[in-house]
Write a protein that holds these residues in place. Structure first.
Motif, short mmCIF file in Angstrom:
data_model
loop_
_atom_site.label_atom_id
_atom_site.label_comp_id
_atom_site.label_asym_id
_atom_site.label_seq_id
_atom_site.Cartn_x
_atom_site.Cartn_y
_atom_site.Cartn_z
N GLU A 179 0.54 -1.27 0.26
CA GLU A 179 -0.02 -0.07 -0.06
C GLU A 179 0.85 0.86 0.22
O GLU A 179 0.70 2.22 -0.33
CB GLU A 179 -0.74 0.16 1.12
N PRO A 183 3.02 1.14 -4.00
CA PRO A 183 2.64 1.59 -5.35
C PRO A 183 3.54 2.29 -6.17
O PRO A 183 2.91 2.90 -7.46
CB PRO A 183 1.31 2.35 -4.53
N ARG A 623 -10.88 1.07 -8.55
CA ARG A 623 -11.12 0.28 -7.20
C ARG A 623 -9.90 0.90 -6.63
O ARG A 623 -10.32 -0.18 -5.15
CB ARG A 623 -10.86 -1.40 -8.65
N ARG A 624 -8.64 0.72 -6.91
CA ARG A 624 -7.87 0.49 -6.07
C ARG A 624 -7.69 1.90 -5.12
O ARG A 624 -7.05 2.14 -3.69
CB ARG A 624 -6.26 0.75 -7.23
N TYR A 629 -5.15 -3.78 0.51
CA TYR A 629 -4.18 -5.75 0.37
C TYR A 629 -4.67 -6.27 1.58
O TYR A 629 -4.02 -6.46 2.42
CB TYR A 629 -2.51 -5.29 -0.04
N TRP A 636 -5.95 -7.66 -3.65
CA TRP A 636 -6.31 -6.10 -3.25
C TRP A 636 -7.89 -6.62 -2.43
O TRP A 636 -9.22 -7.38 -4.05
CB TRP A 636 -6.31 -5.08 -4.43
#
Ligand code: BGC
Length: 748
Positions: A179, A183, A623-624, A629, A636
């Motif tokens: 997270e 990323p 969505r992310r 996570y 995810w």
């Protein structure tokens, strides 16, 4: 003509020795050619905010002179632009200079997260936030590569300190890696397709990044689809054979043939599959396509002008009481502080550029205003009498309308290779600022620093503060443009400025001990921590003032499919100057089984508006933006629940918000005899079945007394609960229950 198409070349025609030779450098900056096979040598050299092409002696500490190149604002400044366009224009210019200097790969950008303000290399990193870092880095990489050379996103991964950087184990739980620390890399890899990724020096959970198969192969290649070259940080390889097996293609710098022999021996001894060598050779040969020799030229004057323009986008106006800034050209101005004449504009170490020229703010201010006095105020090398210098500065300040003090950190205070142990400005400068503020009608402080400095002890004494970070070779002119309002400040903090070092989330775990640094704060990095525990900071992430004012209205959030949304707001420039506003979209939720930060930046855009102009902007949340996570499921997950979409003036000031409910993923945990009674009872299939067995056939909830008993026992693993409670469930029934609990029925 160079031949780089390895399929046509037939790998089989190369001897094992030839192949191994391609997998490490010839020297410090170049790879080995294989003339008989038409494979050229290519040159890699440092970036990222300029090209450090060494002409003579080589080193990775920035000690030797390199060919003059434009020093653009380093990442600490670019982070504060919050503008991918700024990052892209720097990337493109660096790409052009790289091409002109015959460079195939310009190393960088660095996308490591600023975990602690003490990290000596924070000037080379963008932000404490992974989205901001990733968006800017992806823009830089895509634009640089469009000019020809490749980029090398670095340092993968969890390289967030300089202390013991070649050995320390960053001990980080997987959710935090996924997270916070991954990323930005993931975004650059998946969206900008960098030619190379550079592994870091440190270990990650005990395993050297250079030989970490999970990192370099499972995550980077398999999950993110990276098909470029993994290059070692300079000297990061501990065990060449283990590194190659883990996925590290190219070792830099060269080791005089020692590593090549080790690879050959390992294959011959049956310890290394030749297919692994072949795969890396294919990738390295494909990289040599970036070899273009020296082509094109760059326009040093145009790039200097660009560096000036972009630097002005990066500085952050932190404070501006009573319209102290912009300055009037008619004012009597006392410029104070050696940085005004001898600017600090870049960090020390491997990214150190031999700038084509350097603008001093003092000259640029004199070019804009006729009545300017200068006092040195303090000396950077400690020479001279501090009291005399201070008193002379206070005298100059007293006879001016406004004093502008240039303060900050010198090269001795921060650099690659070591971390700071304080965030304070040098005491001599704090005393100077206070003395000047006591004597002056108005006091402005301009800061030059790569890592955050504390403003405590003097902040309240001064009228305005412009945080310039390190602004590159034209930073002096850019600062003058900002001070006089030729350009309206539009930077926003990419990292929080804490009240005290002790308040920082990693304080108790930085820089670690006994070879380990425990990332005990988990995902609560930077503003995520301050906002979650409601700890005041001096200036929050996202803060930055302008000479104009903006109104943000009409927030609407529309769901655009499963667990996705579009956020629309209208921004109006309500002042009388053109300016730029950064729309910051945060998501706040308590949904799911993990602790979520109070809010997280999930989208942003910088809007340029003329006086009175309005613009409606729409930002997409995928969505992310809502997911966490899940380490147990290894993916995810969007938890069903409420999500508040917030428009932040900065991370701690929300100006509008609206809440939406999301269906999320229907995740049903898989239960086994090791799962708790509580987990069993909440399982949709196994729960009712178990209840039936426990209550002798009734599937209804137990009576209140039983229910309390069940609650008490709910944290006991099933196996032990049965033994403890003396419940004897026949084996066949138990097997059926476990089978029911083993079907997760999860929707993808
Ligand atoms: C740094 C890298 C740099 C390399 C080559 C290393 O010490 O960590 O960022 O690219 O040297 O100079």
């Amino acid at each position: 003509m160079a031949r780089t198409d390895l399929d046509a070349l037939t790998l089989n025609a190369l001897t094992l020795e030839q192949k191994a030779s391609l997998l490490s450098g010839r020297d410090f900056w170049t790879t080995k050619p294989l003339d008989e096979a038409g494979i050229p040598s290519i040159t890699l050299c440092d970036g990222p905010h300029g090209v450090r092409r060494e002409a003579g002696g080589s080193d990775h500490l920035g000690l030797n002179e390199s060919i003059p190149a434009t020093c653009f604002p380093p990442a600490a400044a670019v982070g504060s632009s919050w503008d991918p366009e700024v990052a892209a224009r720097i990337g493109a210019a660096v790409g052009r200079e790289g091409r002109a200097l015959g460079v195939a790969v310009v190393l960088g950008p660095g996308v490591n997260i600023k975990r602690s303000p003490l990290c000596g290399r924070n000037f080379e990193y963008y932000s404490e936030d992974p989205l901001l870092s990733g968006v800017l880095a992806a823009a830089h990489v895509a634009a640089l590569q469009a000019e020809g050379p490749g980029a090398s996103v670095k340092h993968f991964a969890a390289n967030n300190q300089e202390t013991d950087r070649m050995r320390v184990s960053a001990d980080v739980d997987e959710r935090t890696l996924r997270e916070i620390y991954f990323p930005a890399f993931e975004r650059v890899v998946t969206q900008a397709r960098p030619a190379t990724v550079m592994c870091s020096y440190n270990r990650v959970n005990g395993v050297h990044a250079s030989q970490n198969r999970w990192l370099l192969t499972d995550v980077l290649r398999r999950e993110w689809g990276f098909n470029g070259v993994v290059v070692s940080d300079w000297g990061a390889v501990q065990d060449r054979v283990a590194a190659l097996a883990a996925g590290l293609d190219l070792e830099m710098p060269g080791t005089g043939g020692a590593s090549d022999r080790r690879i050959v021996d390992a294959v011959r001894a049956g310890d290394l599959d030749e297919a692994v060598v072949n795969a890396s050779v294919r990738r390295v040969v494909a990289l040599t396509e970036r070899h273009s020799g020296v082509s094109g030229a760059f326009d040093a004057d145009a790039h200097h002008a660009l560096a000036r323009e972009l630097a002005a986008e990066c500085a952050v106006l932190l404070k501006n009481e009573d319209g102290t800034l912009p300055l009037s050209a008619e004012a009597r101005i006392a410029v104070i502080g050696e940085f005004a004449a001898r600017p600090r504009f870049q960090g020390g170490g491997s990214s150190h550029i031999n700038a084509t020229r350097v603008d001093a703010a003092l000259d640029a201010i004199r070019a804009l205003a006729p009545d300017v006095a200068y006092a040195q105020g303090f000396s950077l090398d400690g020479s001279g009498d501090a009291r005399e210098l201070r008193e002379a500065a206070a005298e100059a300040a007293a006879s001016a309308d406004v004093a502008v003090v240039f303060a900050g950190l010198g090269e001795r205070e921060e650099s690659e290779g070591f971390d700071r142990d304080t965030i304070d400005l040098p005491a001599v400068q704090v005393e100077l600022i206070r003395a000047v503020a006591a004597a002056a009608r108005r006091t402005v402080v301009v800061l030059s620093n790569g890592g955050v400095v504390s403003l405590e002890g003097w902040h309240d004494d001064v009228d305005a503060v412009l945080e310039g970070w390190l602004l590159g070779q034209a930073g002096g002119s850019a600062v003058a443009d900002l001070l006089f309002g030729v350009v309206n400040p539009s930077g926003r903090l990419a990292e929080s400025i804490p009240m005290r070092l002790k308040d920082t989330p990693s304080y108790l775990n930085f820089p670690g001990e006994a070879g380990h640094v425990r990332y005990g704060e988990g995902v609560m990095v930077g503003y995520r921590y301050y906002e979650t525990v409601e700890l005041p900071v001096r200036y929050p992430f996202g803060h930055g003032l302008s000479y104009t004012t903006f109104a943000v209205e009409g927030l609407t959030v529309t769901r655009t499919g499963d667990d996705r949304a579009a956020v629309t707001v209208r921004v109006t420039n309500t002042g009388d100057r053109a300016g730029k506003h950064v729309v910051q979209v945060y998501v706040s939720t308590a949904a799911g089984p993990v602790r979520r930060p109070a809010r997280e930046l999930r989208a942003f855009t910088k809007v340029s508006l003329a006086p009175g102009e309005s613009r409606t902007v729409t930002l997409r949340l995928d969505r992310r933006a809502f997911a966490y996570y899940d380490v147990q499921l290894g993916r995810w997950v969007v938890a069903p629940g409420d999500y508040t979409i917030q428009i932040g003036e900065n991370a701690s000031s929300v100006v509008a918000e609206t809440t939406i409910g999301l269906g999320g993923d229907s995740v049903v945990p898989v239960v086994s005899l090791d799962s708790t009674l509580g987990e069993w009872l909440s399982h949709p299939l196994a729960g009712p079945a178990l209840l039936r067995v426990l209550t002798g056939g009734k599937s209804k909830r137990p009576e209140e007394d039983d229910e309390n008993g069940l609650r008490m026992a709910s944290s006991m693993p099933m196996g032990r609960f049965l033994t403890f409670a003396g419940i004897d469930i026949p084996h066949a029934t138990l097997r059926e229950l476990v089978a029911l609990g083993g079907s997760d029925g999860a929707a993808a």
